[in-house]
Structures are given as structure tokens and as C-alpha cells.
Write a protein that holds these residues in place. Sequence first.
Motif, PDB file in Angstrom:
ATOM      1  N   GLU A 157       0.865  -1.186   0.000  1.00  0.00           N
ATOM      2  CA  GLU A 157       0.000   0.000   0.000  1.00  0.00           C
ATOM      3  C   GLU A 157       0.898   1.231   0.000  1.00  0.00           C
ATOM      4  O   GLU A 157       1.701   1.423   0.903  1.00  0.00           O
ATOM      5  CB  GLU A 157      -0.917   0.013   1.219  1.00  0.00           C
ATOM      6  CG  GLU A 157      -1.958   1.115   1.183  1.00  0.00           C
ATOM      7  CD  GLU A 157      -2.961   1.027   2.324  1.00  0.00           C
ATOM      8  OE1 GLU A 157      -3.810   1.926   2.418  1.00  0.00           O
ATOM      9  OE2 GLU A 157      -2.873   0.067   3.118  1.00  0.00           O
ATOM     10  N   LEU A 158       0.771   2.053  -1.039  1.00  0.00           N
ATOM     11  CA  LEU A 158       1.596   3.253  -1.182  1.00  0.00           C
ATOM     12  C   LEU A 158       0.721   4.490  -1.023  1.00  0.00           C
ATOM     13  O   LEU A 158      -0.291   4.640  -1.700  1.00  0.00           O
ATOM     14  CB  LEU A 158       2.282   3.260  -2.554  1.00  0.00           C
ATOM     15  CG  LEU A 158       3.132   4.493  -2.891  1.00  0.00           C
ATOM     16  CD1 LEU A 158       4.264   4.670  -1.894  1.00  0.00           C
ATOM     17  CD2 LEU A 158       3.680   4.389  -4.317  1.00  0.00           C
ATOM     18  N   ILE A 159       1.125   5.385  -0.110  1.00  0.00           N
ATOM     19  CA  ILE A 159       0.346   6.593   0.182  1.00  0.00           C
ATOM     20  C   ILE A 159       1.256   7.802   0.046  1.00  0.00           C
ATOM     21  O   ILE A 159       2.304   7.878   0.694  1.00  0.00           O
ATOM     22  CB  ILE A 159      -0.251   6.536   1.598  1.00  0.00           C
ATOM     23  CG1 ILE A 159      -1.181   5.316   1.735  1.00  0.00           C
ATOM     24  CG2 ILE A 159      -1.015   7.816   1.919  1.00  0.00           C
ATOM     25  CD1 ILE A 159      -1.593   5.031   3.165  1.00  0.00           C
ATOM     26  N   PHE A 160       0.866   8.770  -0.815  1.00  0.00           N
ATOM     27  CA  PHE A 160       1.616  10.010  -0.992  1.00  0.00           C
ATOM     28  C   PHE A 160       0.904  11.153  -0.278  1.00  0.00           C
ATOM     29  O   PHE A 160      -0.313  11.299  -0.390  1.00  0.00           O
ATOM     30  CB  PHE A 160       1.720  10.374  -2.480  1.00  0.00           C
ATOM     31  CG  PHE A 160       2.935   9.806  -3.156  1.00  0.00           C
ATOM     32  CD1 PHE A 160       4.179  10.380  -2.984  1.00  0.00           C
ATOM     33  CD2 PHE A 160       2.826   8.690  -3.981  1.00  0.00           C
ATOM     34  CE1 PHE A 160       5.304   9.854  -3.614  1.00  0.00           C
ATOM     35  CE2 PHE A 160       3.937   8.160  -4.611  1.00  0.00           C
ATOM     36  CZ  PHE A 160       5.178   8.747  -4.425  1.00  0.00           C
ATOM     37  N   LEU A 161       1.653  11.949   0.473  1.00  0.00           N
ATOM     38  CA  LEU A 161       1.132  13.171   1.072  1.00  0.00           C
ATOM     39  C   LEU A 161       1.919  14.344   0.499  1.00  0.00           C
ATOM     40  O   LEU A 161       3.148  14.295   0.416  1.00  0.00           O
ATOM     41  CB  LEU A 161       1.258  13.129   2.594  1.00  0.00           C
ATOM     42  CG  LEU A 161       0.447  12.031   3.297  1.00  0.00           C
ATOM     43  CD1 LEU A 161       0.690  12.063   4.801  1.00  0.00           C
ATOM     44  CD2 LEU A 161      -1.046  12.176   3.020  1.00  0.00           C
ATOM     45  N   GLY A 162       1.218  15.384   0.084  1.00  0.00           N
ATOM     46  CA  GLY A 162       1.854  16.485  -0.622  1.00  0.00           C
ATOM     47  C   GLY A 162       2.607  17.444   0.279  1.00  0.00           C
ATOM     48  O   GLY A 162       2.503  17.415   1.510  1.00  0.00           O
ATOM     49  N   THR A 163       3.407  18.318  -0.354  1.00  0.00           N
ATOM     50  CA  THR A 163       4.107  19.396   0.345  1.00  0.00           C
ATOM     51  C   THR A 163       3.544  20.718  -0.155  1.00  0.00           C
ATOM     52  O   THR A 163       2.893  20.774  -1.200  1.00  0.00           O
ATOM     53  CB  THR A 163       5.616  19.351   0.070  1.00  0.00           C
ATOM     54  OG1 THR A 163       5.830  19.462  -1.355  1.00  0.00           O
ATOM     55  CG2 THR A 163       6.221  18.049   0.560  1.00  0.00           C
ATOM     56  N   GLU A 164       3.809  21.779   0.602  1.00  0.00           N
ATOM     57  CA  GLU A 164       3.381  23.106   0.145  1.00  0.00           C
ATOM     58  C   GLU A 164       4.334  24.171   0.658  1.00  0.00           C
ATOM     59  O   GLU A 164       4.913  24.030   1.746  1.00  0.00           O
ATOM     60  CB  GLU A 164       1.953  23.413   0.603  1.00  0.00           C
ATOM     61  CG  GLU A 164       1.782  23.478   2.108  1.00  0.00           C
ATOM     62  CD  GLU A 164       0.388  23.901   2.515  1.00  0.00           C
ATOM     63  OE1 GLU A 164      -0.031  24.996   2.107  1.00  0.00           O
ATOM     64  OE2 GLU A 164      -0.271  23.137   3.239  1.00  0.00           O
ATOM     65  N   LEU A 165       4.512  25.215  -0.130  1.00  0.00           N
ATOM     66  CA  LEU A 165       5.364  26.329   0.267  1.00  0.00           C
ATOM     67  C   LEU A 165       4.598  27.225   1.234  1.00  0.00           C
ATOM     68  O   LEU A 165       3.475  27.641   0.954  1.00  0.00           O
ATOM     69  CB  LEU A 165       5.795  27.130  -0.962  1.00  0.00           C
ATOM     70  CG  LEU A 165       6.747  28.297  -0.682  1.00  0.00           C
ATOM     71  CD1 LEU A 165       8.128  27.774  -0.330  1.00  0.00           C
ATOM     72  CD2 LEU A 165       6.819  29.234  -1.880  1.00  0.00           C
ATOM     73  N   VAL A 166       5.213  27.517   2.374  1.00  0.00           N
ATOM     74  CA  VAL A 166       4.614  28.410   3.367  1.00  0.00           C
ATOM     75  C   VAL A 166       5.400  29.719   3.344  1.00  0.00           C
ATOM     76  O   VAL A 166       6.563  29.766   3.765  1.00  0.00           O
ATOM     77  CB  VAL A 166       4.651  27.788   4.779  1.00  0.00           C
ATOM     78  CG1 VAL A 166       4.025  28.738   5.788  1.00  0.00           C
ATOM     79  CG2 VAL A 166       3.930  26.446   4.788  1.00  0.00           C
ATOM     80  N   GLU A 167       4.782  30.777   2.831  1.00  0.00           N
ATOM     81  CA  GLU A 167       5.454  32.074   2.699  1.00  0.00           C
ATOM     82  C   GLU A 167       5.364  32.842   4.012  1.00  0.00           C
ATOM     83  O   GLU A 167       4.266  33.101   4.510  1.00  0.00           O
ATOM     84  CB  GLU A 167       4.826  32.895   1.574  1.00  0.00           C
ATOM     85  CG  GLU A 167       4.996  32.279   0.190  1.00  0.00           C
ATOM     86  CD  GLU A 167       4.410  33.156  -0.900  1.00  0.00           C
ATOM     87  OE1 GLU A 167       4.682  34.381  -0.875  1.00  0.00           O
ATOM     88  OE2 GLU A 167       3.662  32.636  -1.757  1.00  0.00           O
ATOM     89  N   ARG A 168       6.513  33.202   4.555  1.00  0.00           N
ATOM     90  CA  ARG A 168       6.534  34.036   5.752  1.00  0.00           C
ATOM     91  C   ARG A 168       7.372  35.290   5.443  1.00  0.00           C
ATOM     92  O   ARG A 168       7.062  35.985   4.483  1.00  0.00           O
ATOM     93  CB  ARG A 168       7.044  33.228   6.950  1.00  0.00           C
ATOM     94  CG  ARG A 168       6.086  32.089   7.333  1.00  0.00           C
ATOM     95  CD  ARG A 168       6.362  31.529   8.714  1.00  0.00           C
ATOM     96  NE  ARG A 168       5.393  30.502   9.066  1.00  0.00           N
ATOM     97  CZ  ARG A 168       5.635  29.196   9.063  1.00  0.00           C
ATOM     98  NH1 ARG A 168       6.848  28.747   8.731  1.00  0.00           N
ATOM     99  NH2 ARG A 168       4.713  28.325   9.394  1.00  0.00           N
ATOM    100  N   ARG A 169       8.427  35.561   6.235  1.00  0.00           N
ATOM    101  CA  ARG A 169       9.101  36.856   6.070  1.00  0.00           C
ATOM    102  C   ARG A 169      10.613  36.759   5.878  1.00  0.00           C
ATOM    103  O   ARG A 169      11.314  37.752   6.022  1.00  0.00           O
ATOM    104  CB  ARG A 169       8.789  37.747   7.269  1.00  0.00           C
ATOM    105  CG  ARG A 169       7.319  38.121   7.392  1.00  0.00           C
ATOM    106  CD  ARG A 169       7.061  39.180   8.460  1.00  0.00           C
ATOM    107  NE  ARG A 169       7.367  38.692   9.798  1.00  0.00           N
ATOM    108  CZ  ARG A 169       8.383  39.095  10.533  1.00  0.00           C
ATOM    109  NH1 ARG A 169       9.231  39.997  10.058  1.00  0.00           N
ATOM    110  NH2 ARG A 169       8.588  38.621  11.740  1.00  0.00           N
ATOM    111  N   SER A 170      11.127  35.591   5.524  1.00  0.00           N
ATOM    112  CA  SER A 170      12.579  35.451   5.394  1.00  0.00           C
ATOM    113  C   SER A 170      13.073  35.565   3.956  1.00  0.00           C
ATOM    114  O   SER A 170      14.244  35.330   3.673  1.00  0.00           O
ATOM    115  CB  SER A 170      13.035  34.104   5.976  1.00  0.00           C
ATOM    116  OG  SER A 170      12.474  33.025   5.248  1.00  0.00           O
ATOM    117  N   VAL A 171      12.174  35.953   3.040  1.00  0.00           N
ATOM    118  CA  VAL A 171      12.555  36.121   1.628  1.00  0.00           C
ATOM    119  C   VAL A 171      12.109  37.500   1.155  1.00  0.00           C
ATOM    120  O   VAL A 171      10.979  37.929   1.428  1.00  0.00           O
ATOM    121  CB  VAL A 171      11.907  35.038   0.745  1.00  0.00           C
ATOM    122  CG1 VAL A 171      12.204  35.303  -0.731  1.00  0.00           C
ATOM    123  CG2 VAL A 171      12.416  33.649   1.139  1.00  0.00           C
TER     124      VAL A 171
END
Length: 334
Positions: free
Chosen positions: A315-329
Amino acid sequence: MASTIKDIARLANVSHTTVSRALNNSPLIKEVTKRKIIEIARQLNYTPNYNAKSLVLQRSHTIGLFFTSLSYGTSSSFFADTIRGVNSVIGIEYNLFVRGIDDYADYSTIHPKRFDGIILMSQSDDDHTFIEHVISQQIPLVVLNRLIPDGSFVNIVSNDREGAQRAGEYLIEQGHRRIALIEGMKGFKSAEQRRLGFLDALKTAAITIPEQYIVPGLYSTESGYAAMQSLLKLESPPTAVFCSNDDMAIGAMNAAFEMGLKVPDDLSIVGFDDINFSMYTNPALTTVKRPIEQISAHGAAKILERISEQSAGKELIFLGTELVERRSVAQHSE
């Protein structure tokens, strides 16, 4: 006379199997039914006889949580999030045994009488021997963190390469062209995937960086600090740095501050993982959210399901990633 599971089942108007699963916190039982059964058990002062259950079912009521290593490359935040996720699901009936694979000279002590199930937070190809041993012992197994396409077990992973690529793209979108990478632990699949994702972003944008812009790290705050020091001493230092985890990003931030630079005015930094501390750094860290606590909790639910149902199979399960924009860029123009 002490109450039994049959007493609870009669009052709840369910089967004794349903009662057993509910008291074992099985994900197969609806929450409303589980709460009803637990409340009846409380009113009857029901106390499970774990010793009798262990003898009858030949179970240890122990779940093993193994890491590739607890001494090398496993950051304290990663470790804590994994423990928190697993512990939130397994309940008090099971003992949680935590160990690094590299603590073992051999695996003779890992057998079904000692472990009802094993969750492996896999970080390296070197884990294959351990995985093969667990399978040969017919112990229910869930492997987290590292994709193993041909395994006969539950495999839960996040798409690290895609997440790292998004981090690189984001820095490029902000106008950065001199972008450095602080890598993760050598030999760890996560480090490899994040490196590849970062380079994918540069390649797509036709950006070439000098070799000195790719610096090794150990997934620790100290290694991020040291890596950033070496980058800032270059004749032409980067304007932005992607760190392969948040611990290294925090260390990198501190190195920049000590060398008189402001983040993000003088230097932009992006991390990976979105640990709890990342929102409380100054400035708050932009990072790629990899839901390690969610992955671990999902893994715990799956191991309970496999123990309860005595099921097996891939059983293969993928969970996604996401960019979290804060204040270091910050935006940059050459």
C-alpha cells in the motif's frame, strides 16, 4: 465480579469484536461508537487484563518505532514530530519502543514475540537489510519517509523533490539568481531528493551556479551555521540560500546575523519541513511544509489496522508538500 468485554458489548448493543477494536483505538471504528463504548467501559470500571490477552493472542502490546539513526542526521524537531504523530494515535494499550537501527549489531532480538508491529522512519538505502528482516519475521510493517516501490508493506511518503523544486522556483520568482544550497545528511534519500528538486528549478530557469554554492550539511542547526559562514566568506556570496531542513535554516540565519547581515534585506533564506519553531524565528521562516507529524500519525493508524486485521500487502500513500510564505525572503534585483 470484574466486568468483561461481553458486558460492554451487551450494553452497547454491538459485538465483542467491535468493543475490542474500540478499546484498542482502531481506526476502523467510528468515533461516535468508540466514544459510546469507552464511556460504558468507564462506568463499569472495566480494566483490561493485558497479561491474559498477551498469552492468548501471543502479543507483546509493543510497537517499535525505528529510525535509521538517532545519533546522526535525525534532528531533534524531526524526532519530536515523529514521536508526537505516532503517540497521538496508538493509545495507552501499546508500549512505544524507540530505537535507531544503527544501534544493532544484528537483528536477532527483533521478532514477533517482542513486537506486534514496527513503524520505520526510513532515511537511507542502508535500511533494506532491516526491512527484509522484519518482513521475514512476518511482523506488520509501515515504512515512512522514503519511497520503496516494490515493498510488501505500507509505504507513506511526501514528495520532497517537488517541494524543493517549488522552493527554488519561488526564490527565482523573487529575482534571485545567485542561489546556494545547504544540503542534508549525505546518504539520506531526503537529502538526495531535495538536492534534485532544487537543481530542477535552476535547470528550468537556465541558471548555473558555482560548485561552491552547494555546501554539505548534517540536518543540524550547527551544520547550517557552519555552512552559511563558508558561503558568506565567498568572493561573490549568494543572495539567497535554500536549506534542506529548518534546523539548518535557523543555524544559517544566526550565522548571517553574526556576520552583520539582515534577513531578508541582505540575504533571503528558505527552509524545509515547517517545524514548530519556524514561525517564531525572527524573521519568521519561509519554508516547505512537509507534514511529518501527519505522516507519522497516518503510519500509526495503518500499523494498528494491520495488527488488528492481521492484513498484509503493498500500500503506497503520498502526502503532498506546500510552500509556506513568511518573512525570510525578499525581492532582489541584480
